[in-house]
Design an enzyme around this catalytic site. Structure first.
Site, PDB file in Angstrom:
ATOM      1  N   TYR A  93      33.607  36.497  33.030  1.00  0.00           N
ATOM      2  CA  TYR A  93      32.771  35.330  33.328  1.00  0.00           C
ATOM      3  C   TYR A  93      31.347  35.737  33.682  1.00  0.00           C
ATOM      4  O   TYR A  93      30.420  34.948  33.532  1.00  0.00           O
ATOM      5  CB  TYR A  93      33.359  34.544  34.511  1.00  0.00           C
ATOM      6  CG  TYR A  93      34.382  33.508  34.125  1.00  0.00           C
ATOM      7  CD1 TYR A  93      35.492  33.839  33.358  1.00  0.00           C
ATOM      8  CD2 TYR A  93      34.249  32.191  34.558  1.00  0.00           C
ATOM      9  CE1 TYR A  93      36.438  32.885  33.034  1.00  0.00           C
ATOM     10  CE2 TYR A  93      35.190  31.226  34.240  1.00  0.00           C
ATOM     11  CZ  TYR A  93      36.274  31.578  33.481  1.00  0.00           C
ATOM     12  OH  TYR A  93      37.204  30.621  33.168  1.00  0.00           O
ATOM     13  N   LYS A 132      46.333  43.322  31.408  1.00  0.00           N
ATOM     14  CA  LYS A 132      46.613  43.660  30.007  1.00  0.00           C
ATOM     15  C   LYS A 132      46.359  45.156  29.850  1.00  0.00           C
ATOM     16  O   LYS A 132      45.530  45.607  29.045  1.00  0.00           O
ATOM     17  CB  LYS A 132      45.701  42.796  29.090  1.00  0.00           C
ATOM     18  CG  LYS A 132      45.998  42.913  27.603  1.00  0.00           C
ATOM     19  CD  LYS A 132      47.330  42.339  27.181  1.00  0.00           C
ATOM     20  CE  LYS A 132      47.585  42.607  25.710  1.00  0.00           C
ATOM     21  NZ  LYS A 132      48.963  42.251  25.279  1.00  0.00           N
TER      22      LYS A 132
HETATM   23  C1  IPM Z   1      38.366  26.139  36.530  1.00  0.00           C
HETATM   24  C2  IPM Z   1      37.521  25.648  35.399  1.00  0.00           C
HETATM   25  C3  IPM Z   1      36.201  26.406  35.386  1.00  0.00           C
HETATM   26  C4  IPM Z   1      36.533  27.876  35.193  1.00  0.00           C
HETATM   27  C5  IPM Z   1      35.180  25.925  34.348  1.00  0.00           C
HETATM   28  C6  IPM Z   1      34.859  24.458  34.507  1.00  0.00           C
HETATM   29  C7  IPM Z   1      33.929  26.749  34.363  1.00  0.00           C
HETATM   30  O1  IPM Z   1      38.200  25.768  34.190  1.00  0.00           O
HETATM   31  O2  IPM Z   1      37.899  26.100  37.679  1.00  0.00           O
HETATM   32  O3  IPM Z   1      39.485  26.578  36.282  1.00  0.00           O
HETATM   33  O4  IPM Z   1      36.757  28.327  34.070  1.00  0.00           O
HETATM   34  O5  IPM Z   1      36.560  28.598  36.196  1.00  0.00           O
END
Ligand code: IPM
Ligand code: MG
Length: 358
Positions: A142, A191
């Site tokens: 992320y 993984k």
């Molecule tokens: C979650 C959501 C978020 C994430 C999105 C909205 C960015 O899917 O909190 O699970 O991927 O963390």
């Protein structure tokens, strides 16, 4: 006592569930003699429309100053084609990072009154399950380097999964500490048969496990975990995993509880301040219809009362209210039983408040 809560209604069904959560909090305040002051914060698509950015610096500061943050949901079709740094989701990722909320706690438990909504075979549903997914929240793919470049096959795009020992160590500790207060079992999901980042993850988790000799720790590959969740969810107590795997597996686990509309979450850092949100998204398809299930957000309020504000009996009162409405057969559309008619979000909220006030 008096508490300052930053409330982010956001987009889609967000304002409906935020309003439900605030009403429930007010009922708790009235009953137990607390004052909750709300600082409303624009973030997500609504902020893009007003200010051209997913969250302004001023609004970010409101979150950083609050005793706790309650977020409903952000995102929607309207903003889907914007570049990555301008998408509504960026607000959420920015808040998580700025507040240092590296630990995302997502409990998934089959409420005994919702067994009929569980899609598993009767034997599996009868056994029930009660697990906590501990998702690493401020690292991994992320937040790793990403971009586009020209390659032999034309334009290429890349995202990077990178974890440091420190990041794995601190999230592993959260998982082991939680397990100590529960059934003392940690399953670390990775993984490691393919990814180097997973091999480091595994090494570090094993190192931390040595400090918790009472906790049984095992590893599971993520593809197998996706299968095991459906086959035998009762085997899991505490799951610890990376940002992306946790995102995916928690949605899967939520379906086993009957509906994604049931799962709350808490995001925590080193201190007490946290961000509380349902794990579901903004559901733009049902926005404005008053049909959304408010229970995931209301259960997130319970987590906030317990974990950030130190109000255990108030948290229990909210959880008991949720149990009671389900026990009494009240259902929103997503968890409907044969033969019952669905309650609107506002009606469900009223039922909860009646229970709290009893
Ligand atoms: C979650 C959501 C978020 C994430 C999105 C909205 C960015 O899917 O909190 O699970 O991927 O963390
Ligand atoms: Mg998700």
């Amino acid at each position: 006592m008096e508490f300052n809560i930053a409330v982010i209604p956001g987009d889609g069904v967000g304002p409906e569930i935020a309003s439900s959560a605030v009403k429930v909090l007010d009922a708790v305040g009235e009953k137990f003699g607390h004052k909750f002051c709300y600082d409303y914060v624009d973030a997500g698509g609504v902020s893009i429309d007003k200010y051209g950015v997913p969250i302004t610096e001023e609004n970010m500061q409101k979150c950083l100053k609050a005793d706790s943050v309650l977020l409903a949901a952000v995102g929607g079709y309207k903003w889907d084609t914007l570049p990555g740094h301008l998408r509504p989701e960026r607000a959420l990722l920015g808040i998580r990072k700025s507040m240092g909320l590296f630990a995302n706690i997502r409990p998934a438990r089959l409420n005994p009154y919702l067994k009929d909504a569980c899609p598993l075979r009767a034997e599996a549903a009868d056994k029930g399950f009660d697990m906590i997914i501990v998702r690493e929240l401020t690292g991994g793919i992320y937040y790793g380097a990403r971009g586009r470049r020209n390659g032999e096959g034309g334009e290429e795009a890349f995202d990077t999964e990178c974890y440091s020992e420190k990041e794995v160590e601190r999230i592993a500790r959260v998982a082991f500490n939680l397990a100590m207060g529960r059934r003392k079992k940690v399953t670390s999901i990775d993984k490691a048969n393919v990814l180097e980042s997973s091999r480091l993850w595994r090494e570090v988790v094993h190192r931390v496990a040595k400090e918790y000799s009472e906790v049984e720790c095992s590893d599971m590959l993520v593809d197998n975990a996706a299968m095991q969740l459906i086959k035998n969810p009762s085997q899991f107590d505490v799951i610890v995993t990376s940002n992306m795997f946790g995102d995916i597996l928690s949605d899967e686990a939520s379906q086993l509880t009957g509906s994604i509309g049931m799962l709350p979450s808490a995001s925590l850092g080193e201190g007490k301040v946290g961000l509380y949100e349902p794990i579901h998204g903004s559901a733009p398809d049902i926005a404005g219809t008053d049909t959304v299930n408010p229970l995931a957000t209301v259960l997130s309020v319970a987590m906030m009362l317990r974990l950030s504000l130190g109000l255990e009996k108030e948290a229990q009162a909210v959880e008991e209210a949720v149990d009671s409405v389900l026990k009494n057969g009240y259902r929103t559309r997503d968890i409907l039983n044969n033969g019952t008619s669905p309650l609107k979000c506002t009606e469900m909220t009223r039922k909860l408040i009646e229970e709290i006030k009893k």
